[in-house]
Design a protein around this motif. Structure first.
Motif, PDB file in Angstrom:
ATOM      1  N   ALA A   1       0.825  -1.215   0.000  1.00 32.09           N
ATOM      2  CA  ALA A   1       0.000   0.000   0.000  1.00 32.09           C
ATOM      3  C   ALA A   1       0.855   1.260   0.000  1.00 32.09           C
ATOM      4  N   GLN A   2       1.990   1.226   0.722  1.00 30.26           N
ATOM      5  CA  GLN A   2       2.828   2.427   0.800  1.00 30.26           C
ATOM      6  C   GLN A   2       3.504   2.761  -0.532  1.00 30.26           C
ATOM      7  N   ASP A   3       3.477   1.803  -1.467  1.00 30.41           N
ATOM      8  CA  ASP A   3       4.071   2.046  -2.780  1.00 30.41           C
ATOM      9  C   ASP A   3       3.056   2.544  -3.807  1.00 30.41           C
ATOM     10  N   ILE A   4       1.792   2.601  -3.412  1.00 26.08           N
ATOM     11  CA  ILE A   4       0.734   3.124  -4.286  1.00 26.08           C
ATOM     12  C   ILE A   4       0.661   4.638  -4.103  1.00 26.08           C
ATOM     13  N   PRO A   5       0.511   5.418  -5.183  1.00 22.30           N
ATOM     14  CA  PRO A   5       0.420   6.886  -5.044  1.00 22.30           C
ATOM     15  C   PRO A   5      -0.626   7.298  -4.011  1.00 22.30           C
ATOM     16  N   PRO A   6      -0.285   8.249  -3.144  1.00 23.80           N
ATOM     17  CA  PRO A   6      -1.184   8.654  -2.054  1.00 23.80           C
ATOM     18  C   PRO A   6      -2.578   9.078  -2.514  1.00 23.80           C
ATOM     19  N   HIS A   7      -2.695   9.723  -3.673  1.00 25.46           N
ATOM     20  CA  HIS A   7      -4.013  10.185  -4.106  1.00 25.46           C
ATOM     21  C   HIS A   7      -4.927   9.011  -4.458  1.00 25.46           C
ATOM     22  N   ILE A   8      -4.320   7.888  -4.894  1.00 28.89           N
ATOM     23  CA  ILE A   8      -5.113   6.684  -5.176  1.00 28.89           C
ATOM     24  C   ILE A   8      -5.601   6.065  -3.868  1.00 28.89           C
ATOM     25  N   ILE A   9      -4.712   5.997  -2.884  1.00 26.05           N
ATOM     26  CA  ILE A   9      -5.092   5.466  -1.570  1.00 26.05           C
ATOM     27  C   ILE A   9      -6.201   6.318  -0.973  1.00 26.05           C
ATOM     28  N   LYS A  10      -6.072   7.628  -1.089  1.00 26.28           N
ATOM     29  CA  LYS A  10      -7.088   8.539  -0.555  1.00 26.28           C
ATOM     30  C   LYS A  10      -8.443   8.287  -1.201  1.00 26.28           C
ATOM     31  N   GLU A  11      -8.445   8.056  -2.507  1.00 25.32           N
ATOM     32  CA  GLU A  11      -9.700   7.837  -3.214  1.00 25.32           C
ATOM     33  C   GLU A  11     -10.307   6.473  -2.875  1.00 25.32           C
ATOM     34  N   ILE A  12      -9.480   5.466  -2.699  1.00 28.40           N
ATOM     35  CA  ILE A  12      -9.967   4.145  -2.279  1.00 28.40           C
ATOM     36  C   ILE A  12     -10.652   4.256  -0.919  1.00 28.40           C
ATOM     37  N   LYS A  13     -10.033   5.007  -0.019  1.00 32.35           N
ATOM     38  CA  LYS A  13     -10.616   5.199   1.312  1.00 32.35           C
ATOM     39  C   LYS A  13     -11.949   5.944   1.230  1.00 32.35           C
ATOM     40  N   ARG A  14     -12.005   6.964   0.397  1.00 34.07           N
ATOM     41  CA  ARG A  14     -13.247   7.735   0.265  1.00 34.07           C
ATOM     42  C   ARG A  14     -14.381   6.836  -0.243  1.00 34.07           C
ATOM     43  N   LEU A  15     -14.073   6.018  -1.233  1.00 38.49           N
ATOM     44  CA  LEU A  15     -15.090   5.168  -1.838  1.00 38.49           C
ATOM     45  C   LEU A  15     -15.501   4.015  -0.924  1.00 38.49           C
ATOM     46  N   ASN A  16     -14.644   3.686   0.036  1.00 39.94           N
ATOM     47  CA  ASN A  16     -14.920   2.571   0.946  1.00 39.94           C
ATOM     48  C   ASN A  16     -15.116   3.056   2.381  1.00 39.94           C
ATOM     49  N   ASN A  17     -15.767   4.220   2.514  1.00 40.17           N
ATOM     50  CA  ASN A  17     -15.939   4.799   3.850  1.00 40.17           C
ATOM     51  C   ASN A  17     -16.705   3.889   4.793  1.00 40.17           C
ATOM     52  N   ASN A  18     -17.707   3.183   4.294  1.00 39.33           N
ATOM     53  CA  ASN A  18     -18.482   2.287   5.160  1.00 39.33           C
ATOM     54  C   ASN A  18     -17.668   1.061   5.551  1.00 39.33           C
TER      55      ASN A  18
END
Length: 239
Positions: free
Chosen positions: A186-203
């Protein structure tokens, strides 16, 4: 012995593993298949209330890790229905299908590229609520009422320790299966992608955080003898 996607067996007590994809399910199948008891495995099947309700258990995985694993699994596994369409796709492109709100809460054909959203966005909430990716309240209520054990993929051996004790299973050896190879951390994935994954999986993140908090507290509350038992079991299980 395991029975896939059945809703009833002629048994006094029904035990059902609700398999949330990319959360260690194939490894669990292998373990369950070795048990003498007859066990239901719901794969690709959401939670539902039955006339004779099973004793459910499941495994939850960190949603970011689950999405990353799903992306690289589809890219590498030639038999996946979306492999040909995703194999040369960037994570950015993959993310556009995750973000496509217009797709809605619909299960498209397994070869339809729009099914990416169904497979990745609030997946655990969808399975546990009975089909609604926004049904966080219902998912939590079902977990509390019907699920006797909720393990964590990231703490698989400890989770299995609690599960086997609850159900009285013996002679379990862990052999991790269906692991996505050559995927970045996960730490090797661009931060903006991680941020968007988190937003989409808030529940799903809310579900996972709550489950992890309870799980860690449960581990902390083990007495010294139980801690020794856990370590001994992990040694015997090959962890």
């Amino acid at each position: 012995m395991i029975h896939f996607n059945k809703e009833k067996l002629d048994l006094e007590k029904l035990v059902c593993f609700l398999h949330i994809p990319k959360s260690g399910g194939k490894t669990m199948w292998n373990i369950l298949a070795a048990q003498e008891e007859e066990i239901l495995v719901w794969h690709g099947k959401h939670f539902k209330k039955l006339k004779k309700q099973p004793v459910f258990f499941t495994m939850l995985r960190d949603p970011v890790e689950r999405v990353i694993s799903t992306f690289y699994y589809i890219k590498s596994y030639e038999r996946d229905p979306l492999h040909e369409q995703v194999k040369d796709m960037s994570f950015e492109e993959f993310l556009t299908y995750m973000k496509a709100d217009g797709i809605g809460n619909k299960q498209y054909h397994k070869r339809d590229i729009r099914s990416i959203r169904y497979r990745t966005v609030n997946l655990a909430t969808r399975y546990l609520s009975g089909g609604d990716p926004e049904g966080l309240k219902k998912a939590n209520a079902h977990l509390k009422k019907y699920f006797k054990e909720v393990g964590l993929t990231e703490r698989f051996s400890e989770s299995l320790f609690f599960i086997k004790k609850y159900f009285g299973w013996h002679d379990i050896k862990i052999e991790h299966l269906n692991i996505t190879q050559n995927r970045p951390k996960a730490q090797d994935i661009p931060p903006h992608i991680i941020k968007e994954i988190k937003r989409l999986n808030n529940n799903d993140i809310a579900l996972y955080k709550q489950a992890r908090k309870k799980f860690e507290a449960r581990l902390s509350n083990l007495d010294e003898q139980q801690k020794i038992e856990l370590q001994e079991w992990k040694r015997k299980a090959g962890v």
